[in-house]
Write a protein that holds these residues in place. Structure first.
Motif, short mmCIF file in Angstrom:
data_model
loop_
_atom_site.label_atom_id
_atom_site.label_comp_id
_atom_site.label_asym_id
_atom_site.label_seq_id
_atom_site.Cartn_x
_atom_site.Cartn_y
_atom_site.Cartn_z
N GLU A 126 11.02 144.03 -116.31
CA GLU A 126 11.26 143.05 -117.35
C GLU A 126 11.18 141.63 -116.79
O GLU A 126 10.23 140.92 -117.03
N SER A 127 12.19 141.21 -116.03
CA SER A 127 12.23 139.82 -115.56
C SER A 127 12.11 139.71 -114.05
O SER A 127 12.03 138.63 -113.53
N GLY A 128 12.11 140.83 -113.36
CA GLY A 128 12.07 140.79 -111.91
C GLY A 128 13.45 140.75 -111.29
O GLY A 128 13.61 140.75 -110.09
N LYS A 129 14.49 140.73 -112.12
CA LYS A 129 15.86 140.69 -111.61
C LYS A 129 16.38 142.09 -111.29
O LYS A 129 17.31 142.24 -110.53
N GLU A 130 15.76 143.08 -111.91
CA GLU A 130 16.21 144.44 -111.72
C GLU A 130 15.56 145.07 -110.49
O GLU A 130 14.45 144.73 -110.13
N ILE A 178 13.98 148.52 -108.83
CA ILE A 178 13.35 149.72 -109.35
C ILE A 178 14.17 150.92 -108.91
O ILE A 178 14.50 151.07 -107.74
N ARG A 179 14.50 151.75 -109.87
CA ARG A 179 15.30 152.94 -109.56
C ARG A 179 14.49 153.91 -108.73
O ARG A 179 13.32 154.13 -108.98
N ARG A 180 15.11 154.48 -107.72
CA ARG A 180 14.42 155.43 -106.84
C ARG A 180 13.99 156.69 -107.57
O ARG A 180 13.05 157.36 -107.15
N ASP A 181 14.65 157.02 -108.68
CA ASP A 181 14.29 158.23 -109.42
C ASP A 181 13.28 157.95 -110.53
O ASP A 181 12.92 158.85 -111.28
N ALA A 182 12.78 156.73 -110.62
CA ALA A 182 11.80 156.39 -111.65
C ALA A 182 10.50 157.16 -111.40
O ALA A 182 10.03 157.23 -110.27
N LYS A 183 9.97 157.76 -112.43
CA LYS A 183 8.71 158.51 -112.30
C LYS A 183 7.50 157.59 -112.45
O LYS A 183 6.49 157.80 -111.79
N VAL A 184 7.60 156.57 -113.31
CA VAL A 184 6.49 155.67 -113.58
C VAL A 184 7.02 154.25 -113.70
O VAL A 184 8.05 154.02 -114.33
N VAL A 185 6.32 153.32 -113.10
CA VAL A 185 6.65 151.90 -113.20
C VAL A 185 5.37 151.17 -113.58
O VAL A 185 4.35 151.34 -112.92
N ILE A 186 5.43 150.39 -114.64
CA ILE A 186 4.27 149.61 -115.07
C ILE A 186 4.67 148.15 -115.01
O ILE A 186 5.69 147.76 -115.57
N CYS A 187 3.87 147.35 -114.31
CA CYS A 187 4.18 145.92 -114.24
C CYS A 187 2.92 145.11 -114.01
O CYS A 187 1.89 145.65 -113.58
N SER A 188 3.01 143.84 -114.29
CA SER A 188 1.88 142.93 -114.10
C SER A 188 1.80 142.51 -112.64
O SER A 188 2.74 142.69 -111.87
N TYR A 189 0.68 141.92 -112.26
CA TYR A 189 0.54 141.39 -110.90
C TYR A 189 1.60 140.32 -110.63
O TYR A 189 2.18 140.28 -109.56
N GLY A 190 1.85 139.47 -111.62
CA GLY A 190 2.84 138.40 -111.45
C GLY A 190 4.23 138.95 -111.20
O GLY A 190 4.93 138.49 -110.30
N LEU A 191 4.63 139.93 -112.00
CA LEU A 191 5.95 140.54 -111.83
C LEU A 191 6.03 141.29 -110.51
O LEU A 191 7.05 141.22 -109.81
N LEU A 192 4.96 141.97 -110.13
CA LEU A 192 4.95 142.68 -108.85
C LEU A 192 5.16 141.70 -107.70
O LEU A 192 6.01 141.93 -106.84
N THR A 205 8.33 152.14 -101.53
CA THR A 205 8.83 152.45 -102.87
C THR A 205 7.98 153.49 -103.60
O THR A 205 8.50 154.34 -104.31
N PHE A 206 6.67 153.47 -103.42
CA PHE A 206 5.78 154.27 -104.27
C PHE A 206 4.99 155.32 -103.49
O PHE A 206 4.54 155.07 -102.38
N ASN A 207 4.81 156.48 -104.10
CA ASN A 207 3.94 157.51 -103.56
C ASN A 207 2.50 157.29 -104.01
O ASN A 207 1.57 157.49 -103.25
N CYS A 208 2.34 156.90 -105.26
CA CYS A 208 1.01 156.69 -105.83
C CYS A 208 1.02 155.39 -106.64
O CYS A 208 1.95 155.14 -107.40
#
Length: 101
Positions: free
Chosen positions: A1-5, A7-21, A34-37
């Motif tokens: 959302e804002s970059g303040k959060e 990422i939960r380790r149990d999250a299956k999918v994370v979608i974000c923009s280049y800017g937020l990343l 953080t990510f496998n794929c």
């Protein structure tokens, strides 16, 4: 959302923009392990080695077990613009100078 959060380790999918990343990496909310794929849409956006998004993204992309780069752009007019993407997929070239040669 804002970059303040974080990422939960149990999250299956994370979608974000280049800017937020880039923001989340800079603020240490995402670590290199953080990510496998990672699926990167519009990967041609990573063509400038000096751009903040490229500098921030490459270590994360290289550390992932699998990285899939998607782009509908035809080949770049300047071969140096392709190097950041190729460097994610393979360590065939030790650095940009080796790629150039």
């Amino acid at each position: 959302e804002s970059g303040k959060e974080k990422i939960r380790r149990d999250a299956k999918v994370v979608i974000c923009s280049y800017g937020l990343l880039a923001t989340m990496i800079t603020k240490k909310r995402i670590k290199t392990d953080t990510f496998n794929c990672i699926i990167v849409d519009e990967s041609h956006m990573l063509k400038n080695m000096k751009a903040k998004r490229t500098v921030a993204s490459l270590p994360i992309l290289k550390a992932a077990k699998r990285t899939i780069l998607l782009s509908g752009m035809p080949a770049f007019k300047n071969p140096q613009e392709l190097y950041p993407q190729l460097s994610v997929l393979s360590d065939y070239w030790s650095d940009y100078q080796a790629y150039k040669e």
